[in-house]
Structure formats: C-alpha cells, structure tokens
Design an enzyme around this catalytic site. Sequence first.
Site, PDB file in Angstrom:
ATOM      1  N   SER A 175      -2.632   7.896  -6.573  1.00 44.02           N
ATOM      2  CA  SER A 175      -3.484   7.045  -7.411  1.00 44.02           C
ATOM      3  C   SER A 175      -4.148   7.909  -8.468  1.00 44.02           C
ATOM      4  O   SER A 175      -4.406   9.103  -8.235  1.00 44.02           O
ATOM      5  CB  SER A 175      -4.574   6.377  -6.570  1.00 44.02           C
ATOM      6  N   TYR A 193     -11.373   7.357  -0.442  1.00 42.21           N
ATOM      7  CA  TYR A 193     -10.010   6.932  -0.818  1.00 42.21           C
ATOM      8  C   TYR A 193      -9.424   7.895  -1.855  1.00 42.21           C
ATOM      9  O   TYR A 193      -8.275   8.332  -1.745  1.00 42.21           O
ATOM     10  CB  TYR A 193     -10.068   5.505  -1.377  1.00 42.21           C
TER      11      TYR A 193
HETATM   12  P1  NAP Z   1      -1.565  -4.238  -1.038  1.00 47.72           P
HETATM   13  O1  NAP Z   1      -1.136  -5.295  -1.974  1.00 47.72           O
HETATM   14  O2  NAP Z   1      -2.842  -4.393  -0.278  1.00 47.72           O
HETATM   15  O3  NAP Z   1      -0.377  -3.927  -0.022  1.00 47.72           O
HETATM   16  C1  NAP Z   1      -0.567  -2.959   0.969  1.00 47.72           C
HETATM   17  C2  NAP Z   1       0.630  -2.929   1.885  1.00 47.72           C
HETATM   18  O4  NAP Z   1       0.383  -1.926   2.891  1.00 47.72           O
HETATM   19  C3  NAP Z   1       0.839  -4.229   2.630  1.00 47.72           C
HETATM   20  O5  NAP Z   1       2.214  -4.425   2.809  1.00 47.72           O
HETATM   21  C4  NAP Z   1       0.153  -3.980   3.981  1.00 47.72           C
HETATM   22  O6  NAP Z   1       0.706  -4.750   5.058  1.00 47.72           O
HETATM   23  C5  NAP Z   1       0.483  -2.516   4.192  1.00 47.72           C
HETATM   24  N1  NAP Z   1      -0.449  -1.855   5.107  1.00 47.72           N
HETATM   25  C6  NAP Z   1      -1.786  -1.971   5.182  1.00 47.72           C
HETATM   26  N2  NAP Z   1      -2.275  -1.218   6.188  1.00 47.72           N
HETATM   27  C7  NAP Z   1      -1.204  -0.630   6.768  1.00 47.72           C
HETATM   28  C8  NAP Z   1      -1.037   0.245   7.858  1.00 47.72           C
HETATM   29  N3  NAP Z   1      -2.077   0.675   8.599  1.00 47.72           N
HETATM   30  N4  NAP Z   1       0.212   0.634   8.200  1.00 47.72           N
HETATM   31  C9  NAP Z   1       1.270   0.198   7.480  1.00 47.72           C
HETATM   32  N5  NAP Z   1       1.187  -0.622   6.435  1.00 47.72           N
HETATM   33  C10 NAP Z   1      -0.053  -1.027   6.077  1.00 47.72           C
HETATM   34  O7  NAP Z   1      -1.753  -2.834  -1.808  1.00 47.72           O
HETATM   35  P2  NAP Z   1      -1.110  -2.256  -3.156  1.00 47.72           P
HETATM   36  O8  NAP Z   1      -2.120  -2.377  -4.224  1.00 47.72           O
HETATM   37  O9  NAP Z   1       0.258  -2.739  -3.373  1.00 47.72           O
HETATM   38  O10 NAP Z   1      -1.096  -0.701  -2.763  1.00 47.72           O
HETATM   39  C11 NAP Z   1       0.083  -0.001  -2.431  1.00 47.72           C
HETATM   40  C12 NAP Z   1      -0.187   1.480  -2.650  1.00 47.72           C
HETATM   41  O11 NAP Z   1      -0.555   1.699  -4.008  1.00 47.72           O
HETATM   42  C13 NAP Z   1      -1.339   2.030  -1.802  1.00 47.72           C
HETATM   43  O12 NAP Z   1      -1.004   3.322  -1.340  1.00 47.72           O
HETATM   44  C14 NAP Z   1      -2.474   2.101  -2.787  1.00 47.72           C
HETATM   45  O13 NAP Z   1      -3.424   3.078  -2.430  1.00 47.72           O
HETATM   46  C15 NAP Z   1      -1.727   2.463  -4.067  1.00 47.72           C
HETATM   47  N6  NAP Z   1      -2.453   2.162  -5.290  1.00 47.72           N
HETATM   48  C16 NAP Z   1      -2.780   0.890  -5.615  1.00 47.72           C
HETATM   49  C17 NAP Z   1      -3.487   0.654  -6.797  1.00 47.72           C
HETATM   50  C18 NAP Z   1      -3.903  -0.727  -7.233  1.00 47.72           C
HETATM   51  O14 NAP Z   1      -4.730  -0.836  -8.159  1.00 47.72           O
HETATM   52  N7  NAP Z   1      -3.389  -1.783  -6.642  1.00 47.72           N
HETATM   53  C19 NAP Z   1      -3.838   1.728  -7.618  1.00 47.72           C
HETATM   54  C20 NAP Z   1      -3.480   3.008  -7.244  1.00 47.72           C
HETATM   55  C21 NAP Z   1      -2.775   3.228  -6.079  1.00 47.72           C
HETATM   56  P3  NAP Z   1      -0.057  -6.111   5.574  1.00 47.72           P
HETATM   57  O15 NAP Z   1      -0.273  -6.936   4.343  1.00 47.72           O
HETATM   58  O16 NAP Z   1       0.878  -6.699   6.570  1.00 47.72           O
HETATM   59  O17 NAP Z   1      -1.358  -5.651   6.165  1.00 47.72           O
END
Ligand code: NAP
Length: 248
Positions: A143, A157
């Site tokens: 991130s 985080y």
């Molecule tokens: P998201 O929409 O909340 O999706 C998260 C995914 O991770 C879901 O499939 C969830 O499964 C799964 N998950 C949650 N807890 C878990 C665990 N303990 N073990 C295995 N899987 C787990 O999040 P996202 O925004 O797509 O984020 C994906 C990645 O991008 C993350 O690493 C996040 O830090 C990074 N990121 C996101 C952003 C942003 O602005 N969105 C920015 C920078 C980095 P369930 O739904 O079944 O719980």
Amino acid sequence: MDKPLMLITGGSQGIGAATALLAAQAGYNICFSYHSQASFAQQISTQLTELGAEVLYVQADVSIEADVLNLFDQIDTRFGRIDALINNAGILRKKLVVDIDVKELEKLFGVNVIGSFICAREAIKRMAVSRGGKGGVIVNVSSIASRVGSPFEYIDYAATKGAIDTFTLGLAKEVVAEGIRVNAVRPGIIQTEIHAKGGEPGRIERLKSVIPMQRAGTAEEVAKAILWLVSDDSSYTTGHLLDVGGGR
Ligand code: NAP
C-alpha cells in the site's frame, strides 16, 4: 497444455476478485481463498467459470498456518501446479496508536504480514527449480500507506505494508536463482469495501481531494498492474514496488 494456475488470497471481493476475473480472461485457472463471506466467493466462482477457468475456492484465514497448508494441499490435489501467487488478503481498522489493543495488533500483523510469509513459503517450495519446480511469480499487495505512514488513521496497518515492501525487496533476491520473480503493487485509495470494514465508509469522499488525480482508483486498475507483473511482459522486473495511486 494445461492452463497456468494463479492463487489469490482474499479473492472473493475487491482487488482480489478483480484480479481473479482479469486472470481468468488472460487464460489462468484460479484458486482463491476467502475468509468469512462464502456468498461473495460463490458469486466470483460462478463468474470465473463462465470465463472458462477451472476454479477452486477455499475458506482460509491466512494468519493460521494450518489453513494455509490445507489451501496448498487442495491446490496440489486439484491442479498439481502453482504458477503465480498473489498475496492480497489484508485487513485494517482505524485506530490511533494510543488506543491500540495488542490482540488486534497481533491479528493485523498475522493476516497482513505473517500470512504473506506462509503463503510465499509454500509457493516457493513448489515453484523453486532446485526442488523440481518450474519457477513462478509472486506479487505482494502492499500500500502507499507504507510511504505515507497513515497518521491519525492506522499507523499499524501502514507498518504491516512497510514490512511487505521489505519482504518483497529481500525475497526477490533470495529466490531469483530459483526462477521466481517477486514484486509488489502499492495501491493508493481504491474503491473497495475495506474502508467501511475498517470503520470509515466515507473515507474516499473525505480524502479524494488529496489525490492528484482527484479520484479514488478502481480495483480493476490495480488488477491490471498485478497482471502486468505476473505476465512475461515484466520478465526483467523483480524486487520492484509499483505504485498505483493516482499520483499520490
Ligand atoms: P476487501 O475488499 O476488504 O477484500 C479483502 C479480501 O481479503 C476479502 O476477500 C476477504 O475475505 C479477505 N480476507 C479478509 N481477512 C482475511 C483473512 N484473515 N484471511 C484470508 N483472507 C482474508 O479489501 P481490498 O481493498 O480489496 O484489499 C485487498 C488488498 O489491497 C489488501 O491487502 C489491502 O491492504 C490492499 N490495499 C487496499 C487499498 C484500498 O484502498 N482498497 C489500498 C491499498 C492497499 P472475506 O470477505 O470472506 O472476509
């Protein structure tokens, strides 16, 4: 020839789901894990199948070693190969450092950092040419928080993502002779449910103006960067941290 197999942790929603859909279109079979929302996993699985991919989805908490071992066992049985690992599963919770709870902190590092290490370890065992593998690609989802530190939101985080950056830089060198490339994407503010889950549904609206492009990114825009890092188009790129942050 069999299609290559991509494993995406946390592939049921957001960036992971967008990556799975693009990868299926690019000719991959897909294994993805989810944590708690089986209905989302089922929906993505149906879409991936319609795109022609063979699909396996597995409930797994990546911070629990036994869950990860079961995930890889199922891949071995069903596909007998792994070509790409996307360490995507991640969580956050808005909290000042002064209010941090140690159990929550351990869980955060467990999912965001230790989970990525365990998955990488299992992937390397199968990909490494010295162990009879054919090489492969690992993409870690970091991130921009690792650069900005995320004060007043979630420094904990941001620190997990700093660890992922360091992990990426070191691992890339450690496994280069094994035919494995390791890179990271560093998304900025992306439209997914992670902000609401972390306690601030209106986060994008609040922060939009600090992004040079004046908008949040989409999960697909991050997925395209991940697919490039997985593809042979990036064959000379390893140990790279690719920002996808609208100029932030
Ligand atoms: P998201 O929409 O909340 O999706 C998260 C995914 O991770 C879901 O499939 C969830 O499964 C799964 N998950 C949650 N807890 C878990 C665990 N303990 N073990 C295995 N899987 C787990 O999040 P996202 O925004 O797509 O984020 C994906 C990645 O991008 C993350 O690493 C996040 O830090 C990074 N990121 C996101 C952003 C942003 O602005 N969105 C920015 C920078 C980095 P369930 O739904 O079944 O719980």
